[in-house]
Write an enzyme that holds these catalytic residues in place. Structure first.
Site, PDB file in Angstrom:
ATOM      1  N   ASN A 194       2.666   0.191  -9.395  1.00 42.12           N
ATOM      2  CA  ASN A 194       0.862   1.129 -10.165  1.00 42.12           C
ATOM      3  C   ASN A 194       0.352   1.585  -9.017  1.00 42.12           C
ATOM      4  OD1 ASN A 194      -0.314   2.349 -11.420  1.00 42.12           O
ATOM      5  ND2 ASN A 194       0.092   0.416 -13.477  1.00 42.12           N
ATOM      6  N   ASP A 195      -0.437   0.936  -8.194  1.00 45.50           N
ATOM      7  CA  ASP A 195      -1.664   1.289  -7.930  1.00 45.50           C
ATOM      8  C   ASP A 195      -1.337   1.498  -6.633  1.00 45.50           C
ATOM      9  OD1 ASP A 195      -3.590  -0.058  -9.789  1.00 45.50           O
ATOM     10  OD2 ASP A 195      -3.669  -1.671  -8.573  1.00 45.50           O
ATOM     11  N   VAL A 196       0.266   1.532  -5.729  1.00 47.59           N
ATOM     12  CA  VAL A 196       0.175   1.608  -4.718  1.00 47.59           C
ATOM     13  C   VAL A 196       1.248   3.073  -4.393  1.00 47.59           C
ATOM     14  CG1 VAL A 196       0.531  -0.899  -3.746  1.00 47.59           C
ATOM     15  CG2 VAL A 196       2.397   0.412  -4.993  1.00 47.59           C
TER      16      VAL A 196
ATOM     17  N   PHE B 179      -3.695  -3.619 -10.381  1.00 45.86           N
ATOM     18  CA  PHE B 179      -4.725  -4.815 -10.754  1.00 45.86           C
ATOM     19  C   PHE B 179      -5.926  -4.191 -10.433  1.00 45.86           C
ATOM     20  CE2 PHE B 179      -3.038  -9.242  -8.665  1.00 45.86           C
ATOM     21  CZ  PHE B 179      -3.230  -9.475 -10.225  1.00 45.86           C
ATOM     22  N   ALA B 180      -5.802  -3.084  -9.921  1.00 48.31           N
ATOM     23  CA  ALA B 180      -7.212  -2.053  -9.945  1.00 48.31           C
ATOM     24  C   ALA B 180      -7.849  -1.732 -11.022  1.00 48.31           C
ATOM     25  CB  ALA B 180      -6.989  -0.942  -8.895  1.00 48.31           C
TER      26      ALA B 180
END
Length: 468
Positions: free
Chosen positions: A394-396, A434-435
């Site tokens: 997701n965030d990456v 997570f972010a």
């Protein structure tokens, strides 16, 4: 006949060399397993020769040997059970616990040495080493427990600290601990050790608690370094050369890994040390607005897209680990390769919840090492990729890192899958990573969402490809 001390020193030298060789081999996936085995042998040698030294010096009693035997048996049993029972998805939590236990061991060993210290042995360097062992080891233990709680998503550890100006408090606690270290070293007294442990306990919590879950890979690398530094300091306390060497290796490698993680997260080392990494809030606009143009797809449609593809890149994330889909992904990749498709895996340094998580996960599924491509290597060619399949990441892969200067992840290097001709994202839902920020990639014109469990989704795609 050899002097017993010569035997001890030579064995310690062999163990130290094996530690260095093992660590070097762990730098590459192909030799990592052998490196881990060699390092384990080195540790066994160090433990056995230390027991031999106790026997040769005549310091052993039946109760002492009983405690050593119990320690070996209990520790070995716990390690064996964990190695067999712990799932790959729980590996980051296990690493956090290992870091913490290493720190705790340093605290107890240094404390035990302090109990038996005399006026003649209480030299400034010894007292300073004891104090540092207590300080760094305690911070490592409690900080690692907090990291474990965050990784395990325990609600208590995900709440913000109910105190104002945590950085100022951290600075005051650090100054107080340093003053206690100075008192120990200059006055040669042991009572400040307890104060150091208490202060470090608070510091372990206040340093890690403010840090968001998205930054845990950096924290794990840093705490790993702390555990090594604590072990090295303890080595000076008990005059054990192999402990000094191995602790220094862990401390140095942990710092290097921390710097790599910081670069991958667009963080500075100062941010990590002083706990200024915060959980993120989302970008402007509601989720409904951001995801207004999301398009879903099916396994059959994906199979049709893959039928015309010449180059496919898989982008794994923590969701792949949770779904235990690595073997299914490997099977899909092999199926595509049999059809003449070029297959690669794009690995972000902080994908997952600990450094190297995805590499270990894919190695477990016997994915060829040459197919694993680091972010910097694959990003320049993602524009020539026909299909990028994002599984649980997701965030990456969030393009806000490149497009929104006000985003909490602004400037963070990402895998630029949005440049691929077609992006397929496999997720259970549109929930953030997570972010804690939405991902506009999900609504991009070249993106299709496949809402399903990761393993089931890939297995469905495999079946659909075979039926073509």
């Amino acid at each position: 006949m050899f002097d017993s001390q010569i035997i001890v020193n030579l064995t310690y030298l062999v163990a130290a060399v094996l530690f260095i060789v093992g660590l070097k081999m762990m730098a590459h996936p192909r030799s990592a397993v052998r490196g881990n085995l060699i390092s384990s042998i080195a540790m066994l040698l160090a433990v056995l020769i230390t027991a031999y030294q106790i026997l040769a010096d005549g310091d052993a009693t039946w109760s002492g040997w009983l405690l050593i035997g119990l320690g070996l048996a209990i520790g070995g049993a716990i390690g064996a059970v964990m190695a067999i029972k712990v799932e790959m998805t729980q590996m980051p939590q296990l690493v956090a616990l290992f870091n913490g236990l290493g720190g705790a061991a340093s605290v107890f060993v240094a404390g035990a040495e302090l109990v038996g210290i005399t006026d003649t042995t209480a030299t400034p360097d010894v007292m300073l080493a004891i104090g540092l062992s207590g300080l760094i080891g305690t911070v490592t233990f409690w900080g690692s427990l907090v990291a474990f709680g965050k990784l395990q998503e325990i609600d208590l550890f995900e709440r913000p600290l109910p105190i104002a100006y945590p950085q100022a408090i951290n600075a005051l606690i650090s100054v107080a601990a340093i003053l206690m270290l100075i008192v120990m070293a200059t006055a040669g007294v042991g009572w400040p050790y307890l104060a150091i442990v208490v202060l470090a306990t608070v510091l372990g919590f206040t340093l890690v608690m403010p840090i968001g879950g998205a930054d845990m890979p950096v924290v794990i690398a840093l705490l790993n370094s702390y555990s090594g530094l604590a072990a090295a300091a303890t080595g000076f306390v008990i005059e054990n050369n192999v402990l000094i060497i191995s602790g220094s290796l862990v401390g140095a490698s942990g710092i290097i890994l921390t710097q790599i993680m910081c670069k991958a997260m667009n963080r500075s080392l100062v941010n990590v040390l002083f706990g200024t990494m915060q959980s993120s809030s989302g970008p402007a606009g509601s989720d409904d607005e951001i995801y207004a143009n999301v398009r879903s797809t099916s396994a059959e449609d994906i199979a049709m897209i893959l039928d015309t593809a010449q180059r496919v890149v898989f982008v794994p994330g923590y969701g792949l680990a949770v779904a235990q889909a690595q073997h299914a992904v490997r099977d899909l990749a092999n199926l595509l390769r049999d059809k003449g498709v070029e297959v690669e895996y794009a690995i972000h340094p902080v994908a997952g919840r600990m450094p190297g998580h995805m590499n270990v996960l894919l190695a477990e599924a016997d994915v060829p090492y040459e197919q694993l491509k680091e972010m910097d290597e694959i990003n320049p060619t993602l524009g020539q990729v026909d299909v990028a399949i994002v599984i649980g990441a997701n965030d990456v892969v969030n393009p806000l890192a490149n497009t929104d200067p006000n985003s909490p992840i602004s400037g963070m290097p990402i895998i630029e899958v949005n440049k691929a001709r077609t992006v397929i994202v496999i997720k259970r839902s549109l929930s953030p990573g997570f972010a804690k920020i939405p991902n506009p990639l999900f609504a991009a014109d070249n993106t299709l969402m496949f809402f399903s469990d990761g393993k089931k989704a890939v297995l469905d795609i495999v079946s659909a490809v075979k039926e073509q």
